[in-house]
Design an enzyme around this catalytic site. Structure first.
Site, mmCIF file in Angstrom:
data_model
loop_
_atom_site.group_PDB
_atom_site.id
_atom_site.type_symbol
_atom_site.label_atom_id
_atom_site.label_comp_id
_atom_site.label_asym_id
_atom_site.label_seq_id
_atom_site.Cartn_x
_atom_site.Cartn_y
_atom_site.Cartn_z
ATOM 1 N N CYS A 24 19.756 4.970 -18.553
ATOM 2 C CA CYS A 24 18.700 5.977 -18.703
ATOM 3 C C CYS A 24 18.706 7.005 -17.572
ATOM 4 O O CYS A 24 18.160 8.108 -17.740
ATOM 5 C CB CYS A 24 17.335 5.300 -18.750
ATOM 6 S SG CYS A 24 17.063 4.265 -20.212
ATOM 7 N N PRO A 83 0.810 -1.211 0.000
ATOM 8 C CA PRO A 83 0.000 0.000 0.000
ATOM 9 C C PRO A 83 0.846 1.265 0.000
ATOM 10 O O PRO A 83 1.723 1.449 0.844
ATOM 11 C CB PRO A 83 -0.823 -0.122 1.281
ATOM 12 C CG PRO A 83 -0.125 -1.122 2.121
ATOM 13 C CD PRO A 83 0.684 -1.988 1.235
ATOM 14 N N GLU A 84 0.581 2.146 -0.956
ATOM 15 C CA GLU A 84 1.194 3.459 -1.002
ATOM 16 C C GLU A 84 0.060 4.476 -0.995
ATOM 17 O O GLU A 84 -1.086 4.141 -0.692
ATOM 18 C CB GLU A 84 2.124 3.571 -2.201
ATOM 19 C CG GLU A 84 3.227 2.513 -2.169
ATOM 20 C CD GLU A 84 4.358 2.725 -3.162
ATOM 21 O OE1 GLU A 84 4.547 3.860 -3.646
ATOM 22 O OE2 GLU A 84 5.061 1.741 -3.468
ATOM 23 N N CYS A 137 16.297 0.915 -23.143
ATOM 24 C CA CYS A 137 17.632 0.838 -23.752
ATOM 25 C C CYS A 137 18.250 -0.551 -23.728
ATOM 26 O O CYS A 137 19.278 -0.776 -24.372
ATOM 27 C CB CYS A 137 18.569 1.837 -23.072
ATOM 28 S SG CYS A 137 19.047 1.355 -21.392
ATOM 29 N N CYS A 179 16.359 -3.157 -19.508
ATOM 30 C CA CYS A 179 15.559 -1.936 -19.465
ATOM 31 C C CYS A 179 14.616 -1.921 -20.662
ATOM 32 O O CYS A 179 14.994 -2.273 -21.784
ATOM 33 C CB CYS A 179 16.478 -0.713 -19.500
ATOM 34 S SG CYS A 179 15.610 0.865 -19.647
ATOM 35 N N LYS A 192 -0.287 8.199 3.323
ATOM 36 C CA LYS A 192 -0.624 6.789 3.484
ATOM 37 C C LYS A 192 -1.545 6.530 4.673
ATOM 38 O O LYS A 192 -1.843 5.381 4.990
ATOM 39 C CB LYS A 192 0.663 5.972 3.650
ATOM 40 C CG LYS A 192 1.643 6.094 2.492
ATOM 41 C CD LYS A 192 2.883 5.245 2.756
ATOM 42 C CE LYS A 192 3.924 5.398 1.667
ATOM 43 N NZ LYS A 192 5.101 4.546 1.891
ATOM 44 N N CYS A 242 17.867 2.151 -13.900
ATOM 45 C CA CYS A 242 18.640 1.828 -15.104
ATOM 46 C C CYS A 242 19.858 2.742 -15.135
ATOM 47 O O CYS A 242 19.714 3.963 -15.230
ATOM 48 C CB CYS A 242 17.799 2.045 -16.356
ATOM 49 S SG CYS A 242 18.764 1.911 -17.890
#
Length: 269
Positions: free
Chosen positions: A267, A2-3, A245, A242, A55, A264
């Site tokens: 990136c 949960p966020e 890329c 990724c 939250k 990544c």
């Protein structure tokens, strides 16, 4: 996991189903709640509002009492019609109206506040909620990050609910990737434009999570069915290529809580 999208999604659903309704029955299978007399205190009370702050969940009652909960890593609220009783396994609390029942499971942080009792300190210290209609996510994040020690890492700062509220471990990694920002960079090295982009992108992803009504989904190919398991750009994809890329995604623990960050290295330079 949960966020902030979960608390806001629940506030919308609970507000529609419970607001104005009297609690006709309250079950507290968890002795820690039963021993506090919560069933007797809440039975007959009327729900006046369901709110989310980051939250945190807040259910307000006509008596002035407030039920505060924070789901942490494992908790969950479930809402169902009274004709489909909640499953008992792991249930801590169930609030029954004449039409719906809201059941709380495996929640390590729940408390009934008496009228006039201050909200928990952790909630009072919460930073701007990126899903609050009164908050400009880009401006709020820019201002909040500018106030921090310049050496704090971006990924760790975004997870600090005292900075901005709602971002958890998944959205942290996904937001940093989609803005092209290395989560290990110090916040003092961010431009105002980069800080604003972090806030705006995090808010966009959180809002998508509220409307999506399922597990967090930040990526899905156009032809994928709704139940497709592939849901993220970098989160939980260590060692896999990724999506942009082809570089292998990396991960390691970050911050005092050692929460795993995914990124990544190509990136997000």
């Amino acid at each position: 996991m949960p966020e902030g999208q979960v608390s806001h999604r629940n506030a919308i659903r609970f507000g529609a189903a419970l607001t104005g309704r009297e609690l006709v029955r309250v079950d507290a299978p968890d002795p820690r709640l039963a021993d506090r007399g919560i069933p007797a205190l809440l039975t007959g009370d009327r729900v006046t509002a369901a709110e989310a702050v980051g939250k945190h969940h807040l259910l307000r009652f006509a008596s002035g009492r407030v039920l505060h909960s924070h789901l942490m890593m494992s908790g969950v609220w479930r809402l169902m019609p009274v004709g489909r009783p909640p499953r008992p396994g792991g249930m801590m609390l169930a609030l029954w109206t004449s039409s719906h029942v809201a059941a709380l499971y495996r929640c390590p942080n729940v408390r009934l506040l008496e009228p006039g009792e201050p909200l928990p300190r952790g909630l009072r210290a919460t930073g701007p909620d990126l899903l609050d209609d009164a908050v400009d996510p880009a401006a709020a994040t820019t201002a909040a990050l500018a106030r921090l020690e310049p050496t704090r890492e971006v990924g760790e700062a975004l997870m600090d609910q005292r900075v901005v509220a709602g971002i958890g471990n998944v959205y942290k990694s996904e937001t940093c990737f989609l803005t092209g920002i290395d989560p290990w960079r110090p916040v003092g090295g961010l431009t105002a434009e980069e800080a604003a982009a972090l806030g705006a992108e995090a808010a966009r992803l959180l809002a998508l999570g509220v409307s999506d009504r399922g597990p967090i989904r930040t990526w899905r190919p156009p032809d994928a069915p709704p139940w497709a398991r592939e849901r993220t750009w970098v989160y939980n994809r260590r060692g896999r290529p990724c999506r942009r890329c082809g570089t292998r995604i990396r991960s390691r623990g970050q911050g005092d809580a050692n929460r795993t960050t995914y990124w990544c290295p190509t990136c997000q330079r």
